[in-house]
Scaffold this active site. Structure first.
Site, PDB file in Angstrom:
ATOM      1  N   GLU A 206     -22.838  -1.150  10.833  1.00 15.18           N
ATOM      2  CA  GLU A 206     -22.358  -0.659  12.106  1.00 15.18           C
ATOM      3  C   GLU A 206     -23.242   0.406  12.751  1.00 15.18           C
ATOM      4  O   GLU A 206     -23.292   0.511  13.974  1.00 15.18           O
ATOM      5  CB  GLU A 206     -20.939  -0.070  11.915  1.00 15.18           C
ATOM      6  CG  GLU A 206     -19.897  -1.077  11.501  1.00 15.18           C
ATOM      7  CD  GLU A 206     -19.643  -2.123  12.584  1.00 15.18           C
ATOM      8  OE1 GLU A 206     -19.629  -1.759  13.782  1.00 15.18           O
ATOM      9  OE2 GLU A 206     -19.463  -3.303  12.225  1.00 15.18           O
TER      10      GLU A 206
ATOM     11  N   SER B 187      39.352  -9.516 -17.450  1.00 15.13           N
ATOM     12  CA  SER B 187      39.701  -8.604 -18.539  1.00 15.13           C
ATOM     13  C   SER B 187      38.757  -7.424 -18.681  1.00 15.13           C
ATOM     14  O   SER B 187      39.073  -6.456 -19.381  1.00 15.13           O
ATOM     15  CB  SER B 187      39.745  -9.369 -19.863  1.00 15.13           C
ATOM     16  OG  SER B 187      40.789 -10.310 -19.837  1.00 15.13           O
TER      17      SER B 187
END
Length: 834
Positions: free
Chosen positions: A81, A466
């Protein structure tokens, strides 16, 4: 003359630059505002031991500092770049002159030529329009940025800001998305690939086009070589490195999507849409080891249940030609390749059957073309599925089950082989809570979040059957009953408009057992005793008021006899909260999953302050353990022995406990101990005795099966961990013959606790003050006479030992609870439904 013209030109250029600056200056932002512009960082969720659970947000970004960036990564971006980045003042005069010339010739600004700093200025403050004014603003702003920040800071800002395609913002996120690596692990070729993406992220990223990405990588590597960032050898090696074309998810370290969704929903309520982009980090209460155990135990248990219900057949069948398998996988016909590429839930794999053998094995091929053998041991279970109640006969050969071209699921086995599998239709949940403060240490709400996001741990309200009875028995104890209270196990007929015209509850076995002590009734899970205990010995109103203290809402507490059999509706998380209260000595703790929330700068925004179990924190509270009164009588030598473990309680040193958030006492310590002791017998010799395989004596638990076997439950705990397991169909249909809590849910609980408690010392609540052990008559529950046979020890609250008129003499019945003599286990498995 030439000198004069040059001077005039210089003055003209200088004047032009000054004029240009004053032309664009009013629209330039202050460079330092970059410091205050937040990057969009996704919400990140972690376990309490630092494992990443989820990353939520539109943009994937992992902020880094310059010091965290390897040198070859920096060099790749500089080469690609802006090769003069570390020497120019923010603008490159040659690039500017080239742009001016192109503008004069073509009437438009040149593309490219911007320095790295200019690109940063553009991405933070400006648009991408190709106009000279924008280029000028970009250049002057870049110069201002260079005056405000160091080169290292600018590089870090650039690498954090840039878009790399596939929702990846910043180089660290791009490293994860494209290579499934941390930034520090990138090699030169991968760094060059990322640097090459920036000019056109949507076209140059390797997921979109590996060919485009390779061309760009070659360019960047060439630039790095020309600038002497890499030598000939490194250049050659990087050029030959294969280009990966695959998108990876976030680096998830812990699979807990149901918890992640709970956190996401909470964060949205707290912070709105900013929750997804403001960089929040959430630390949950999950323990990664326990969460993995919950995931494994639930999936394994559901797959095992599914095997018992029969094989449903292949997913589909494709036609294979002789040439297909000789081709590379990518060249297989689409109709053959595509079924293998579908999502495989729950750790399963989708495979193609390519051959069967005389030894009843099958040859299978995986996505990508890998081959393996599926042995008969992994196939022989596959009785044909008829319906949820029935299966066909056991297969005798592989061809009765599989054929060439079948697409099937397989699962890995413990002996490094494979087994045929079905995708479970049944679902389940596992919730595990720290009884000390309510922290949710493990939670999974289904077989696979991808195929069903419904969180059954929190959102499924089902009949607990239960498994709810311990709360009924706790209420009975609170209202005058004892573990030796004898209740008649006999038919009960009740007229009830709420239930049906006439309600006739039954024991699971269909039999009646006559007079039964309370302890034995819970151990054997006798329905009729529970109903009589509720209706005639406790009272529905009394029971509802008592059980509500465990944290249950109205849906779990029907005001009729079905309450005795768990006929209400409750979630696994609510059950876990209730069992945690029993486990910790009767303190009501509130389940929580968010331990802390941190802002993007690491500042603490929220810290959970749960109510904790701390008997020492309450003045004059009964505390098992060391007697504080003995301290005053000790010599210095004796004190030295206990000093490391001694801690005074709030009665002696109240200042030590100021400001502590103490969990309220929901039931008494003595009540909790008695229920725990009964539930330990459920594991020792009752419906939970499969858990004996764990080889521990500190476990209490209870099975549960709802009406018509629609729900299977097991809940159990020691002093360190309270865990609930539920299994059922989402459509609420029966699970099938024999599918009860002890067979369907308990094995999942055992597998979870096997992993969770591995290497952990046994820990159960010690006997508190106010509890005595008495030798009783097994039949009557009365204190035993001298020399009487058929006796056992039972525990009672002081002043609640039964007084029986027929007793002439007691032979020193008070004794230590460790002397309890449990009844021998019955052969019959007696789980309860109604």
């Amino acid at each position: 003359m030439l000198l004069g013209l040059g001077a005039v030109g210089a003055v003209g250029v200088s004047g032009g630059i000054i004029g240009a600056y004053y032309f664009v200056q009013p629209g330039l932002p202050a460079a330092e505002t970059i410091r205050h512009i937040p990057l969009q960082v996704p919400l990140r969720i972690f376990s309490r031991d630092g494992h990443l659970i989820s990353e939520i947000g539109k943009r994937r970004r992992i902020p880094i500092t310059f010091d965290e960036v390897p040198e070859h990564v920096v060099n790749a971006f500089v080469a690609a770049e802006d090769r003069r980045f570390f020497v120019h003042p923010g603008v490159d005069y040659r690039g500017i002159l080239r742009g001016i010339v192109q503008y004069l010739i073509r009437g438009e600004a040149a593309s490219g030529g911007s320095t790295l700093t200019q690109q940063l200025a553009r991405d933070y403050f400006l648009s991408r329009e190709r106009k000279l004014a924008r280029k000028l603003r970009e250049a002057f702003l870049a110069y201002k940025i260079e005056q405000e920040f160091s080169k290292q800071q600018i590089m870090a800002l650039f690498l954090n800001k840039m878009f790399f395609g596939q929702r990846a913002y910043g180089v660290a996120a791009a490293s994860q998305v494209f290579f499934n690596k941390t930034l520090s692990d990138l090699n030169v070729a991968e760094a060059a690939t990322l640097a090459g993406i920036l000019p056109a992220p949507s076209r140059y990223n390797p997921v979109f086009s590996a060919a485009n990405a390779e061309i760009r990588r070659s360019y960047v590597l060439g630039r790095m070589h020309d600038l002497d960032y890499i030598d000939d050898s490194a250049y050659a090696e990087a050029m030959m490195f294969p280009m990966e074309s695959k998108m990876h998810g976030a680096a998830i370290e812990l699979n807990a999507p149901y918890v992640a969704e709970m956190v996401r929903s909470d964060m949205l309520k707290r912070y709105g849409e900013d929750a997804y982009s403001a960089g929040y980090s959430v630390v949950t209460s999950l323990d990664s080891r326990l969460q993995r155990a919950a995931n494994y135990a639930l999936r394994n248990g559901l797959l095992e249940f599914t095997r018992r219900r029969g094989f449903r057949g292949p997913l589909t069948t494709v036609e294979l030609t002789a040439n297909t398998l000789a081709l590379p996988f990518d060249e297989w016909p689409l109709d053959v390749r595509e079924p293998l590429q579908q999502y495989a839930p729950g750790g399963l794999s989708v495979v193609l059957v390519t051959a069967t053998a005389e030894d009843n094995s099958a040859t299978i091929r995986f996505r990508g073309g890998g081959e393996a053998t599926l042995p008969w041991a992994g196939i022989s279970w596959a009785k044909p599925f008829i319906d949820r109640e029935n299966t066909g006969p056991d297969p005798e050969t592989v061809t009765e089950v599989l054929g060439v071209g079948d697409i099937i699921y397989v699962m890995p086995t413990a002996n490094d082989s494979w087994a045929l599998a079905n995708l479970p239709e049944a679902q389940g949940a596992v919730v595990s809570i720290d009884p000390g403060d309510g922290a949710i240490v493990a939670l999974t709400g289904g077989f696979d979040f991808t195929i069903s996001k419904f969180n059954r741990a929190r959102q499924a309200y089902r009949q607990p059957g239960s498994s709810f009875k311990p709360f009924i028995y706790s209420a009975a104890l609170e209202h005058g009953n004892t573990l030796a209270t004898v209740i008649l196990d006999a038919p009960v007929v009740i007229s009830s408009a709420e239930l049906e015209a006439v309600w006739r509850p039954l024991n699971y076995s269909g039999r009646f057992y006559g007079p039964t002590r309370m302890r034995e009734a819970l151990v054997r899970s006798r329905n009729l005793v529970s109903v009589r205990l509720l209706l005639f010995e406790t009272g529905i109103g009394n029971a509802v008021r008592h059980i509500a203290k465990f944290g249950f809402g109205d849906a779990a507490l029907p005001r009729n006899g079905s309450l005795a059999l768990g006929g209400g509706q409750t979630s696994p998380l609510d059950m876990a909260q209730g069992y945690a209260t029993l486990a910790n000595g009767g303190h009501q703790v509130q389940p929580y999953v968010i331990d802390a929330i941190f802002g993007p700068d690491g500042n603490t925004l929220y810290r959970a302050e749960p109510a904790i179990v701390c008997d020492r924190c309450v003045a004059n509270a009964p505390v098992a353990g060391f007697d504080d009164d003995l301290i005053e009588e000790m010599s210095l030598e004796e004190m030295a022995v206990v000093i490391e473990t001694y801690m005074p309680d709030a009665t002696i040193s109240p200042e030590l406990y100021e400001g502590i958030n103490i969990a309220p006492q929901a039931i008494t310590l003595q009540n909790a101990f008695l229920v725990q002791d009964m539930m330990r017998d459920v594991v020792r010799r009752g419906t939970g005795r499969r858990a004996l395989v764990l080889g521990r004596k500190d476990l209490s638990g209870k099975t549960g099966t709802s009406n018509d076997r629609r729900d299977a439950w097991f809940g159990g705990f020691n002093a360190d961990l309270a865990t609930i397991v539920w299994v059922g169909y989402d459509d609420d249909l029966p699970l099938g013959p024999g599918e009860e809590g002890s067979r369907t849910a308990l094995p999942i609980w055992i597998e979870f606790m096997r992993i969770a408690l591995a290497g952990v010392p046994e820990n159960q609540m010690p006997m508190p003050e106010g509890i005595v052990s008495v030798l009783i008559d097994r039949d009557t529950g009365c204190p035993a006479r001298a020399g009487q046979d058929n006796t056992t020890f039972e525990v009672f609250r002081e002043k609640h030992v039964p007084e029986c008129e027929q007793l002439e003499q007691l032979s020193d019945p008070f004794n230590d609870a460790d002397g309890l003599d449990p009844e021998p286990a019955q052969d019959e498995e007696v789980e309860s439904i109604f």
